[in-house]
Design a protein around this motif. Structure first.
Motif, PDB file in Angstrom:
ATOM      1  N   PHE A 162       0.828  -1.198   0.000  1.00 19.12           N
ATOM      2  CA  PHE A 162       0.000   0.000   0.000  1.00 19.12           C
ATOM      3  C   PHE A 162       0.873   1.262   0.000  1.00 19.12           C
ATOM      4  CE2 PHE A 162      -2.595   3.314   1.915  1.00 19.12           C
ATOM      5  CZ  PHE A 162      -3.864   3.108   1.382  1.00 19.12           C
ATOM      6  N   THR A 163       1.839   1.301   0.908  1.00 17.26           N
ATOM      7  CA  THR A 163       2.709   2.473   1.023  1.00 17.26           C
ATOM      8  C   THR A 163       3.611   2.610  -0.196  1.00 17.26           C
ATOM      9  OG1 THR A 163       2.676   2.316   3.439  1.00 17.26           O
ATOM     10  CG2 THR A 163       4.487   3.554   2.451  1.00 17.26           C
ATOM     11  N   ALA A 164       4.122   1.496  -0.703  1.00 15.84           N
ATOM     12  CA  ALA A 164       4.983   1.543  -1.885  1.00 15.84           C
ATOM     13  C   ALA A 164       4.227   2.096  -3.091  1.00 15.84           C
ATOM     14  CB  ALA A 164       5.525   0.146  -2.193  1.00 15.84           C
ATOM     15  N   ALA A 165       2.976   1.687  -3.229  1.00 15.29           N
ATOM     16  CA  ALA A 165       2.170   2.171  -4.355  1.00 15.29           C
ATOM     17  C   ALA A 165       1.859   3.657  -4.220  1.00 15.29           C
ATOM     18  CB  ALA A 165       0.889   1.360  -4.454  1.00 15.29           C
ATOM     19  N   ARG A 166       1.706   4.142  -2.992  1.00 17.64           N
ATOM     20  CA  ARG A 166       1.499   5.576  -2.791  1.00 17.64           C
ATOM     21  C   ARG A 166       2.705   6.367  -3.303  1.00 17.64           C
ATOM     22  NH1 ARG A 166      -2.414   7.158   2.103  1.00 17.64           N
ATOM     23  NH2 ARG A 166      -2.233   9.098   0.914  1.00 17.64           N
ATOM     24  N   GLU A 167       3.891   5.783  -3.142  1.00 16.46           N
ATOM     25  CA  GLU A 167       5.094   6.466  -3.622  1.00 16.46           C
ATOM     26  C   GLU A 167       5.054   6.632  -5.140  1.00 16.46           C
ATOM     27  OE1 GLU A 167       8.758   8.345  -3.729  1.00 16.46           O
ATOM     28  OE2 GLU A 167       7.369   7.989  -2.056  1.00 16.46           O
ATOM     29  N   VAL A 168       4.530   5.630  -5.856  1.00 15.16           N
ATOM     30  CA  VAL A 168       4.419   5.738  -7.314  1.00 15.16           C
ATOM     31  C   VAL A 168       3.478   6.888  -7.675  1.00 15.16           C
ATOM     32  CG1 VAL A 168       3.709   4.579  -9.436  1.00 15.16           C
ATOM     33  CG2 VAL A 168       4.885   3.288  -7.642  1.00 15.16           C
ATOM     34  N   ALA A 169       2.336   6.971  -7.005  1.00 14.77           N
ATOM     35  CA  ALA A 169       1.387   8.053  -7.279  1.00 14.77           C
ATOM     36  C   ALA A 169       2.002   9.412  -6.984  1.00 14.77           C
ATOM     37  CB  ALA A 169       0.118   7.851  -6.455  1.00 14.77           C
ATOM     38  N   ARG A 170       2.798   9.508  -5.923  1.00 13.91           N
ATOM     39  CA  ARG A 170       3.468  10.771  -5.598  1.00 13.91           C
ATOM     40  C   ARG A 170       4.414  11.183  -6.719  1.00 13.91           C
ATOM     41  NH1 ARG A 170       3.221   9.053  -0.115  1.00 13.91           N
ATOM     42  NH2 ARG A 170       5.134   7.828  -0.288  1.00 13.91           N
ATOM     43  N   ARG A 171       5.151  10.223  -7.238  1.00  6.25           N
ATOM     44  CA  ARG A 171       6.089  10.526  -8.323  1.00  6.25           C
ATOM     45  C   ARG A 171       5.343  11.026  -9.558  1.00  6.25           C
ATOM     46  NH1 ARG A 171      11.783   9.619  -7.035  1.00  6.25           N
ATOM     47  NH2 ARG A 171      11.681   8.652  -4.975  1.00  6.25           N
ATOM     48  N   PHE A 172       4.243  10.370  -9.899  1.00  2.00           N
ATOM     49  CA  PHE A 172       3.451  10.810 -11.049  1.00  2.00           C
ATOM     50  C   PHE A 172       2.930  12.234 -10.832  1.00  2.00           C
ATOM     51  CE2 PHE A 172       2.056   6.253 -12.414  1.00  2.00           C
ATOM     52  CZ  PHE A 172       3.253   6.087 -13.097  1.00  2.00           C
TER      53      PHE A 172
END
Length: 362
Positions: free
Chosen positions: A166-176
């Motif tokens: 969950f947290t790792a995927a949030r990092e992807v959204a932040r980068r986008f």
């Protein structure tokens, strides 16, 4: 001593100047001993050419001295690395590893667990479709078989070695979001049967919402689409606004790049792509893949260490998630809005029949 005479644990203890129980603890790695005593016992065992008989230990302790390990696939290097970590953690423990794979199939999971139980393994390390719903795993646990999970997010009643999806995927959204992407998509294979994939989508969607972005489009692929980039290209037909795509694993992210080329689109100029896992081949591509890097080898080691603790009767608690890193790669960039086809009145990608597209509404 006559070379034909059988060397026993008693001979080792006598040579090491300690009790038989102490020598047994050291050689079995089943209890505490000082470094000095451990060195004397191991030196004595080496000098005498002594080694425990696996069958004798099994008969003595009521154990088979085997561990079962079930993973979805050994073709995926992520699971292969995890199994290597399991083997390394078990090295020197006296346990042998029995490996099974299920090809992401729930029935095959149950069959494999039943087979491992029939072979009287002393414990199992598993990654499977749904551990909490598996009848075979429930039966095995009912018989007192220790179970250690890996890759799964925490599940009530189980101990798991995992990364926080969950947290790792949030990092992807932040980068986008930081790069200016607003319209995103999440690509998954076996979404309904993978807790990892579902939790990655949930984290990705949550961060998009926190950034005021529209819900990401959820694309659920069939097996055929994942293996054929031309069909994968077809499944992108309705995504005219999407400029950034998060794939639930690196293999899918690599396939997306091939599909984009088939449509005459460039990565990352027309479509930014991020994967998950951090497999080594992603570094070797012409465009190194942007991805979430995990540590499957460490995951396997942790899962095996947890199981060994269970077998020693120790109380096990859920360990914190293993760390992850974001690898920037070359498949992630700012959206090139001025050259997007939809700005010119043409949908991106070109209009072709859609296969399986599912959009979650907020």
């Amino acid at each position: 001593m006559d070379a034909r005479q059988k060397i026993t644990i008693k001979d080792v203890a006598r040579r090491a100047g300690c009790g038989i129980a102490t020598a047994s603890r050291v050689l079995n790695r089943s209890g505490p001993a000082s470094a000095e005593v451990r060195a004397r016992v191991e030196s004595a065992a080496d000098a005498l050419g002594f080694s425990f008989s696996a069958m004798g230990r099994a008969l003595q302790g009521g154990r088979s001295m085997t561990i079962g390990c079930l993973v979805p696939s050994l073709a995926n290097p992520v699971f292969a690395e995890a199994v290597q970590g399991v083997q390394e953690a078990l090295s020197g423990s006296g346990y042998q590893l029995l490996i099974a794979s299920s090809n992401y199939d729930g029935e095959a999971d149950n069959d494999a667990i039943a087979t491992l139980v029939a072979k009287e393994v002393d414990g199992v390390i598993v990654t499977m479709v749904a551990p909490e719903k598996s009848a075979a795993l429930s039966d095995a646990r009912g018989r007192g078989l220790p179970v250690s999970l890996m890759f799964h997010d925490p599940i009530d009643g189980f101990v798991t070695a995992h990364v926080d999806n969950f947290t790792a995927a949030r990092e992807v959204a932040r980068r986008f979001a930081d790069l200016g992407h607003r319209h995103t998509a999440f690509l998954s294979l076996r979404f309904s049967s993978s807790d990892r994939s579902r939790n990655r989508y949930a984290g990705f969607r949550a961060e998009c919402a926190a950034r005021g972005l529209p819900d990401p489009v959820l694309i659920e692929l069939g097996e055929l689409e994942a293996d054929r980039p031309e069909l994968l290209a077809d499944s992108f037909a309705s995504l005219k606004d999407v400029t950034a795509l998060f794939a639930s694993n690196d293999f899918l992210a690599i396939a997306v790049q091939k599909a984009a080329r088939l449509m005459g689109k460039s990565v990352p100029q027309d479509l930014s792509v991020v994967g998950f896992d951090g497999i080594e081949i992603g570094r070797l591509l012409e465009l190194p893949l942007a991805t979430i890097e995990t540590a499957p080898h460490a995951m396997g080691r942790q899962a095996a260490q947890t199981l060994l603790e269970m077998l020693q009767g120790k109380a096990c608690v859920q360990r914190p998630p293993l760390p992850f890193d974001f690898r920037a790669g070359a498949t992630l960039a700012r959206p090139r809005a001025e050259s997007r086809d939809d700005d010119q009145g043409t949908a991106w990608p070109p209009s072709v029949p859609s296969l399986k597209i599912a959009q979650k509404q907020g």
